[in-house]
Design an enzyme around this catalytic site. Structure first.
Site, mmCIF file in Angstrom:
data_model
loop_
_atom_site.group_PDB
_atom_site.id
_atom_site.type_symbol
_atom_site.label_atom_id
_atom_site.label_comp_id
_atom_site.label_asym_id
_atom_site.label_seq_id
_atom_site.Cartn_x
_atom_site.Cartn_y
_atom_site.Cartn_z
ATOM 1 N N ASP A 142 0.387 4.981 1.926
ATOM 2 C CA ASP A 142 -0.465 5.422 3.035
ATOM 3 C C ASP A 142 -1.598 6.343 2.571
ATOM 4 O O ASP A 142 -1.357 7.367 1.910
ATOM 5 C CB ASP A 142 0.386 6.116 4.108
ATOM 6 C CG ASP A 142 1.325 5.113 4.777
ATOM 7 O OD1 ASP A 142 0.962 3.919 4.869
ATOM 8 O OD2 ASP A 142 2.425 5.518 5.177
ATOM 9 N N ARG B 69 4.413 6.340 14.000
ATOM 10 C CA ARG B 69 4.253 6.828 12.625
ATOM 11 C C ARG B 69 3.562 8.178 12.578
ATOM 12 O O ARG B 69 2.561 8.399 13.253
ATOM 13 C CB ARG B 69 3.423 5.801 11.846
ATOM 14 C CG ARG B 69 3.301 6.110 10.384
ATOM 15 C CD ARG B 69 2.416 5.096 9.692
ATOM 16 N NE ARG B 69 1.172 5.715 9.283
ATOM 17 C CZ ARG B 69 0.304 5.186 8.423
ATOM 18 N NH1 ARG B 69 0.549 4.009 7.880
ATOM 19 N NH2 ARG B 69 -0.795 5.813 8.097
ATOM 20 N N HIS C 26 4.674 0.185 0.127
ATOM 21 C CA HIS C 26 5.431 -0.556 1.135
ATOM 22 C C HIS C 26 4.594 -1.675 1.728
ATOM 23 O O HIS C 26 3.366 -1.716 1.553
ATOM 24 C CB HIS C 26 5.983 0.371 2.229
ATOM 25 C CG HIS C 26 4.933 1.138 2.970
ATOM 26 N ND1 HIS C 26 4.319 2.262 2.455
ATOM 27 C CD2 HIS C 26 4.372 0.936 4.180
ATOM 28 C CE1 HIS C 26 3.446 2.724 3.318
ATOM 29 N NE2 HIS C 26 3.438 1.944 4.372
ATOM 30 N N HIS D 11 0.835 -1.211 0.000
ATOM 31 C CA HIS D 11 0.000 0.000 0.000
ATOM 32 C C HIS D 11 0.863 1.253 0.000
ATOM 33 O O HIS D 11 2.071 1.213 0.262
ATOM 34 C CB HIS D 11 -0.923 0.019 1.224
ATOM 35 C CG HIS D 11 -0.194 0.167 2.524
ATOM 36 N ND1 HIS D 11 0.539 -0.850 3.096
ATOM 37 C CD2 HIS D 11 -0.074 1.233 3.359
ATOM 38 C CE1 HIS D 11 1.076 -0.428 4.222
ATOM 39 N NE2 HIS D 11 0.727 0.846 4.404
#
Ligand code: SIN
Length: 281
Positions: free
Chosen positions: A101, A271, A256, A99
């Site tokens: 983000d 994150r 990623h 995906h």
């Protein structure tokens, strides 16, 4: 500031040595930003970011956008704790599908900052794939075909209500699925990166679920091709985490995948995401 740039593969990724992200001056920050765009994934070792200093560093790259579905840390509305407890087994992990983000947003994130907090003794690597390299490797006919297409991004196969039981299995995270996951957002399949000017395939398996104006059989065939092509090992960098690591990636030019191979051990990273612009050709 003097720093050294050590490329990690021939296609993407670089380690930047000699930088303390918590005390970066403005000139160095603009150098680092340029390196993030150029190398797509950059690794900073031996950092000691707290949620506050990570949040401050991230804000210097740009405001954080909306963080949908995933609960954030108390007092830090832009920090997600990505955590899997030791006893949570191997059934599911956050980020364990290719995906980019929140690509289903109107203005998907430009950068993600991920800081190691608690790592398993082995496993839990994050794999990145360069959508710039994947695009560049295509032949002229395929490029011409893809350039004319628009892709449908949606979070429905990740965060719609039927996915709630999967997410609820992760005790350390608070993920609330809702009907907004069924919304669809159209972005060009091939975009121009706003900072490098390079053409990029703005594709990822998790959120690109359809192609505008294409019948479902043809679209499924094309999406399968894109998945297989873009995640080819030639376009990848695999990050083996160490304590003190902070990795920043450019969501506009990468996908990623967080590998879920550390059952029996705890893994926690923090994150933040930085709001980007509207992807355009
Ligand atoms: C993510 O997909 O944002 C998390 C990646 C990771 O945990 O390695």
């Amino acid at each position: 500031m003097s720093y050294e740039v050590r490329p990690l593969t021939g296609v993407m990724g670089a380690e930047i040595v000699g930088v303390d992200l918590a005390t970066l001056d403005d000139d160095s920050l603009s150098d680092v930003r340029r390196l993030m765009c150029e190398h797509e994934v950059v690794v900073f070792r031996d950092q000691s970011l707290t949620p506050r200093s990570q949040s401050e560093f991230s804000d210097r790259l740009g405001p954080s956008g909306e963080v949908p579905f995933v609960g954030t840390m108390s007092g830090f509305p832009n920090v997600i704790r990505v955590v899997k407890e030791a006893d949570e087994g191997a059934a599911f992990n956050f980020g364990g599908a290719w995906h980019s983000d929140f690509s289903f947003q109107v203005e998907p994130p430009s950068f993600t900052v991920l800081a190691a907090v608690d790592l398993p003794p082995w496993g839990g690597d994050t794999v990145f794939a360069s959508m710039t390299a994947a695009w560049a490797a295509l032949g002229p006919q395929m490029r011409e075909r893809l350039s004319a297409l628009d892709a449908v991004h949606t979070a429905r196969d990740a965060y719609s209500r039927r996915m709630q039981p999967l997410h609820s299995g992760m005790r350390g995270m608070s993920i609330v699925c809702d009907d907004s996951a069924n919304d669809e957002r159209v972005h060009p399949l091939v975009v121009v990166h706003p900072e490098t000017g390079k053409e990029v395939l703005f594709y990822n398996r998790a959120y690109v679920r359809d192609i505008v104006g294409m019948d479902s059989e043809e679209a499924a065939e094309l999406l399968d091709f894109l998945h297989a092509h873009t995640t080819d090992v030639r376009f990848q960098y695999r990050h083996r985490w160490r304590n003190g690591d902070v990795v920043v990636w450019d969501n506009r030019s990468t996908q990623h995948f967080a590998i879920n191979d550390y059952a029996g051990f705890r893994r926690e990273l923090h994150r933040t995401t930085v709001k980007g612009g509207v992807p355009s050709r």
